[in-house]
Design an enzyme around this catalytic site. Structure first.
Site, mmCIF file in Angstrom:
data_model
loop_
_atom_site.group_PDB
_atom_site.id
_atom_site.type_symbol
_atom_site.label_atom_id
_atom_site.label_comp_id
_atom_site.label_asym_id
_atom_site.label_seq_id
_atom_site.Cartn_x
_atom_site.Cartn_y
_atom_site.Cartn_z
ATOM 1 N N GLU A 62 62.284 33.872 28.404
ATOM 2 C CA GLU A 62 61.756 33.617 29.007
ATOM 3 C C GLU A 62 62.708 32.216 30.156
ATOM 4 O O GLU A 62 62.015 31.216 29.513
ATOM 5 C CB GLU A 62 60.292 33.646 29.944
ATOM 6 C CG GLU A 62 60.021 35.240 30.174
ATOM 7 C CD GLU A 62 58.306 35.285 30.664
ATOM 8 O OE1 GLU A 62 57.857 36.693 30.978
ATOM 9 O OE2 GLU A 62 57.750 34.203 30.292
ATOM 10 N N THR A 81 46.702 31.064 30.844
ATOM 11 C CA THR A 81 45.508 32.039 30.072
ATOM 12 C C THR A 81 46.175 32.217 29.056
ATOM 13 O O THR A 81 45.760 31.601 27.537
ATOM 14 C CB THR A 81 45.551 33.652 30.491
ATOM 15 O OG1 THR A 81 44.915 33.216 31.774
ATOM 16 C CG2 THR A 81 43.970 34.150 29.715
ATOM 17 N N ARG A 101 52.173 40.486 27.915
ATOM 18 C CA ARG A 101 53.421 39.338 27.685
ATOM 19 C C ARG A 101 54.117 40.262 27.136
ATOM 20 O O ARG A 101 54.971 41.326 26.225
ATOM 21 C CB ARG A 101 52.798 38.800 26.464
ATOM 22 C CG ARG A 101 51.824 37.532 26.701
ATOM 23 C CD ARG A 101 52.398 36.210 27.204
ATOM 24 N NE ARG A 101 51.741 35.534 27.149
ATOM 25 C CZ ARG A 101 51.314 34.944 28.689
ATOM 26 N NH1 ARG A 101 51.110 36.021 29.651
ATOM 27 N NH2 ARG A 101 50.284 33.834 28.347
ATOM 28 N N HIS A 135 58.730 37.065 35.593
ATOM 29 C CA HIS A 135 56.785 36.419 35.470
ATOM 30 C C HIS A 135 56.497 36.549 37.038
ATOM 31 O O HIS A 135 55.724 35.107 36.814
ATOM 32 C CB HIS A 135 57.021 35.612 34.386
ATOM 33 C CG HIS A 135 55.785 35.802 33.090
ATOM 34 N ND1 HIS A 135 55.763 35.499 32.588
ATOM 35 C CD2 HIS A 135 54.527 35.517 34.070
ATOM 36 C CE1 HIS A 135 54.676 34.815 32.072
ATOM 37 N NE2 HIS A 135 53.853 35.167 32.519
ATOM 38 N N LEU A 173 41.295 41.732 32.958
ATOM 39 C CA LEU A 173 42.366 42.440 34.005
ATOM 40 C C LEU A 173 43.042 43.707 33.961
ATOM 41 O O LEU A 173 43.157 45.028 34.479
ATOM 42 C CB LEU A 173 43.839 42.028 33.347
ATOM 43 C CG LEU A 173 43.950 39.773 33.781
ATOM 44 C CD1 LEU A 173 45.111 40.227 33.402
ATOM 45 C CD2 LEU A 173 44.235 40.024 35.852
#
Length: 328
Positions: free
Chosen positions: A269, A80, A240, A291, A164
């Site tokens: 990350e 997304t 994020r 994640h 969400l």
């Protein structure tokens, strides 16, 4: 699949970001297909040079890279969030951009509440105590080495009112929580259905982030916000990395301004081993997951199916699902 004189050549730069068992069917039009397990940013141009359609998940696609890809017609992000792609440069170059939406409506909220519940009830440290023999040392049917709290009656502050955020709100209400949505930081007057940002910071027992990373949201939670957290809340981030200043979080945990943290995202990350989030990861009131909030088998398969469907729609001339329209 490789066909003679294909209409498109598709390159997937980081296929390993989807689990091996996820079925990624090939599009139903003439095409060539090349995939790489992983791709470093400096390898992207060379690997994508012949691509008309480029699939990526977290590989950075900069304006400089885009300028060296004249054949490219579509960038399909297998997620997304699209902050890894310079969408302005794509628009200037006439390259369309699409993403995947709505696939994580169950998995991310469930992971969010897994973190909230585990921290509220001190599941991780109690498990460690049991493995260390503390139950036997206690000499009774139970022992109380870590705090345990109920969710019912506690305030859940949500930053981000998209799909969400709303699903997390529904779960919160099912647990009997007082659910509030925060308005934007710095808003002069709260919108209908929201509470002022500062009031949420000051009154919530659990704070959870479900907003994109933009220039407006970078560092959304930092030292000034931690100083106003009168309820010593749990802080959850499954959105994020970069939304929370990690060094300020480390200090907030040390000073007791927050009672715990559950993070599924970092910046970058993976995080360096000496990063603030890794330094606090061993604390009993901190949970860091790699994640994986989005990564249930069901969600990954839905993502893969939607990704290929959107690519097929683009090849057929349909533009409704595009974030950046590109050349027609």
């Amino acid at each position: 699949m490789t066909m003679a004189h294909p209409d498109h050549h598709i390159v997937f730069l980081d296929r390993a970001t989807l689990a091996p068992e996820i079925v990624l069917r090939r599009p139903a039009f003439a095409h060539g297909w090349t995939e790489h397990a992983q791709t470093a940013a400096h390898e992207a141009v060379e690997r994508a040079r012949d691509a008309t359609i480029l699939i990526l998940n977290k590989v950075s696609l900069t304006a400089d890279a885009i300028a060296h890809l004249p054949n490219l017609k579509l960038v399909a992000v297998a997620a997304t969030g699209t902050d890894c792609v310079d969408k302005g440069a794509c628009e200037d170059a006439g390259i369309a951009v699409c993403n995947v939406r709505g696939y994580a409506g169950a998995t991310v909220p469930e992971h969010t509440f897994a973190l909230i519940l585990a921290l509220s009830r001190s599941l991780i440290p109690y498990r460690a105590d049991v493995l260390a023999g503390e139950w036997q040392k206690a000499g009774q049917f139970c022992f109380f080495t870590h705090p345990i709290g109920d969710l019912a009656g506690r305030r859940l502050g949500i930053f981000g009112s998209g799909d969400l955020g709303r699903q997390v709100a529904a779960l919160g209400r099912a647990f009997g929580m007082d659910v509030v949505f925060s308005d934007r930081k710095g808003a002069v007057q709260a919108r209908a259905g929201t509470m002022p940002f500062a009031q949420v910071i000051e009154t919530a027992d659990v704070l959870t982030l479900h907003c994109p990373l933009t220039e407006d949201t970078r560092g959304l939670i930092a030292a000034p916000e931690f100083a106003r957290m009168h309820r010593k809340p749990l802080l959850i981030n499954t959105a994020r990395g970069g939304l929370v200043d990690e060094e300020d979080l480390e200090r907030a945990l040390a000073s007791g301004q927050v009672s715990g943290a559950g993070f599924d995202v970092t910046l970058p990350e993976p995080p360096p081993l000496d990063s603030p989030l890794m330094r606090i990861a061993t604390r009993p009131n901190v949970i860091v997951t790699p994640h994986t909030a989005w990564a249930s088998r069901e969600a990954q398969q839905a993502l893969a199916d939607q990704l290929i469907g959107t690519i097929e729609a683009f090849a057929a001339g349909q533009r409704a699902q595009l974030l950046v329209q590109g050349r027609r």
